[in-house]
Write a protein that holds these residues in place. Structure first.
Motif, PDB file in Angstrom:
ATOM      1  N   PHE A  31     -57.197 -12.041 -16.099  1.00  0.00           N
ATOM      2  CA  PHE A  31     -56.489 -11.171 -15.173  1.00  0.00           C
ATOM      3  C   PHE A  31     -55.049 -11.651 -15.022  1.00  0.00           C
ATOM      4  CE2 PHE A  31     -60.944 -11.148 -13.853  1.00  0.00           C
ATOM      5  CZ  PHE A  31     -61.217  -9.798 -13.978  1.00  0.00           C
ATOM      6  N   ALA A  32     -54.104 -10.764 -15.253  1.00  0.00           N
ATOM      7  CA  ALA A  32     -52.694 -11.085 -15.061  1.00  0.00           C
ATOM      8  C   ALA A  32     -52.370 -10.888 -13.583  1.00  0.00           C
ATOM      9  CB  ALA A  32     -51.817 -10.184 -15.921  1.00  0.00           C
ATOM     10  N   VAL A  33     -52.063 -11.974 -12.914  1.00  0.00           N
ATOM     11  CA  VAL A  33     -51.745 -11.920 -11.498  1.00  0.00           C
ATOM     12  C   VAL A  33     -50.333 -12.446 -11.285  1.00  0.00           C
ATOM     13  CG1 VAL A  33     -54.159 -12.124 -10.759  1.00  0.00           C
ATOM     14  CG2 VAL A  33     -52.788 -14.178 -11.064  1.00  0.00           C
ATOM     15  N   ALA A  34     -49.778 -12.161 -10.141  1.00  0.00           N
ATOM     16  CA  ALA A  34     -48.424 -12.618  -9.817  1.00  0.00           C
ATOM     17  C   ALA A  34     -48.385 -14.144  -9.758  1.00  0.00           C
ATOM     18  CB  ALA A  34     -47.974 -12.025  -8.484  1.00  0.00           C
ATOM     19  N   LEU A  35     -47.220 -14.686 -10.023  1.00  0.00           N
ATOM     20  CA  LEU A  35     -47.025 -16.133 -10.073  1.00  0.00           C
ATOM     21  C   LEU A  35     -47.567 -16.866  -8.849  1.00  0.00           C
ATOM     22  CD1 LEU A  35     -45.937 -18.611 -11.534  1.00  0.00           C
ATOM     23  CD2 LEU A  35     -43.708 -18.132 -10.502  1.00  0.00           C
ATOM     24  N   ARG A  89     -39.516 -19.544 -15.830  1.00  0.00           N
ATOM     25  CA  ARG A  89     -38.643 -18.601 -15.113  1.00  0.00           C
ATOM     26  C   ARG A  89     -37.294 -18.493 -15.818  1.00  0.00           C
ATOM     27  NH1 ARG A  89     -39.150 -18.433  -8.680  1.00  0.00           N
ATOM     28  NH2 ARG A  89     -41.223 -17.536  -8.654  1.00  0.00           N
ATOM     29  N   ALA A  90     -36.760 -19.616 -16.271  1.00  0.00           N
ATOM     30  CA  ALA A  90     -35.483 -19.599 -16.990  1.00  0.00           C
ATOM     31  C   ALA A  90     -35.630 -18.861 -18.320  1.00  0.00           C
ATOM     32  CB  ALA A  90     -34.994 -21.025 -17.220  1.00  0.00           C
ATOM     33  N   GLU A  91     -36.764 -19.057 -18.977  1.00  0.00           N
ATOM     34  CA  GLU A  91     -37.017 -18.408 -20.271  1.00  0.00           C
ATOM     35  C   GLU A  91     -37.070 -16.891 -20.133  1.00  0.00           C
ATOM     36  OE1 GLU A  91     -40.831 -18.053 -23.221  1.00  0.00           O
ATOM     37  OE2 GLU A  91     -40.320 -20.048 -22.507  1.00  0.00           O
ATOM     38  N   THR A  92     -37.705 -16.417 -19.079  1.00  0.00           N
ATOM     39  CA  THR A  92     -37.873 -14.978 -18.886  1.00  0.00           C
ATOM     40  C   THR A  92     -36.735 -14.354 -18.091  1.00  0.00           C
ATOM     41  OG1 THR A  92     -39.168 -15.253 -16.867  1.00  0.00           O
ATOM     42  CG2 THR A  92     -40.381 -15.165 -18.947  1.00  0.00           C
ATOM     43  N   GLY A  93     -35.882 -15.190 -17.526  1.00  0.00           N
ATOM     44  CA  GLY A  93     -34.806 -14.682 -16.690  1.00  0.00           C
ATOM     45  C   GLY A  93     -35.299 -14.186 -15.355  1.00  0.00           C
ATOM     46  N   ALA A  94     -36.500 -14.622 -14.960  1.00  0.00           N
ATOM     47  CA  ALA A  94     -37.102 -14.170 -13.709  1.00  0.00           C
ATOM     48  C   ALA A  94     -36.494 -14.906 -12.525  1.00  0.00           C
ATOM     49  CB  ALA A  94     -38.610 -14.421 -13.748  1.00  0.00           C
ATOM     50  N   GLY A  95     -36.306 -14.183 -11.457  1.00  0.00           N
ATOM     51  CA  GLY A  95     -35.801 -14.774 -10.227  1.00  0.00           C
ATOM     52  C   GLY A  95     -36.924 -15.141  -9.291  1.00  0.00           C
ATOM     53  N   ALA A  96     -36.575 -15.494  -8.086  1.00  0.00           N
ATOM     54  CA  ALA A  96     -37.561 -15.946  -7.102  1.00  0.00           C
ATOM     55  C   ALA A  96     -38.567 -14.844  -6.763  1.00  0.00           C
ATOM     56  CB  ALA A  96     -36.855 -16.400  -5.828  1.00  0.00           C
ATOM     57  N   GLY A  97     -38.176 -13.600  -6.829  1.00  0.00           N
ATOM     58  CA  GLY A  97     -39.083 -12.516  -6.462  1.00  0.00           C
ATOM     59  C   GLY A  97     -39.798 -11.918  -7.647  1.00  0.00           C
ATOM     60  N   ALA A  98     -39.792 -12.615  -8.769  1.00  0.00           N
ATOM     61  CA  ALA A  98     -40.381 -12.058  -9.992  1.00  0.00           C
ATOM     62  C   ALA A  98     -41.886 -11.937  -9.882  1.00  0.00           C
ATOM     63  CB  ALA A  98     -40.032 -12.959 -11.179  1.00  0.00           C
TER      64      ALA A  98
END
Length: 129
Positions: free
Chosen positions: A65-69, A115-124
């Motif tokens: 299951f893909a869930v949020a971080l 997070r750096a690899e995907t460019g995701a921020g704190a709310g990703a």
């Protein structure tokens, strides 16, 4: 923060070793949990199995299951926290603290790197564990 490739490989290797150690510690704790052999066997199998299933469903790189971080991190905290508590329960207090510190540091570095690899921020949303 993007980790240099050799550091990323070492951190991912350490993550895998921590996961294996967590399962081994839970089995050890299960074996030490009772004087009755049947209870020891059940606990020594059930504790790591429960952790492995939970990890495989929600925290593994190819989790079912893909869930949020935040949920991935919660599962990791539960498994690693239970393992640290299990070490403490078998009177390995220093090892319990060391395990917890290494697991938290490893998870924090891996999370920051992804997070750096995907460019995701704190709310990703979902970032693969």
């Amino acid at each position: 923060m993007r980790l240099p490739t050799p550091v990323r490989v070492l951190n991912e290797t350490l993550a895998f070793l921590l996961e294996l150690a967590a399962l081994a510690v839970l089995a050890w704790w299960g074996w030490e949990s009772s004087d009755a052999v049947a209870v020891r066997l059940v606990a020594a199998v059930a504790a790591p199995t429960a952790a492995a299933v939970l990890w495989g469903l929600f925290a593994a790189p190819k989790a079912r299951f893909a869930v949020a971080l935040p949920w991935v991190l919660l599962v990791k905290a539960l498994v690693f926290g239970a393992s640290a508590a299990a070490l403490y329960a078998v009177d390995r207090h220093t090892a319990a603290l060391a395990f917890a510190v290494v697991a938290v540091t490893n998870t924090a570095l891996a999370t920051a790197d992804r997070r750096a690899e995907t460019g995701a921020g704190a709310g990703a949303g979902r970032i693969r564990p």
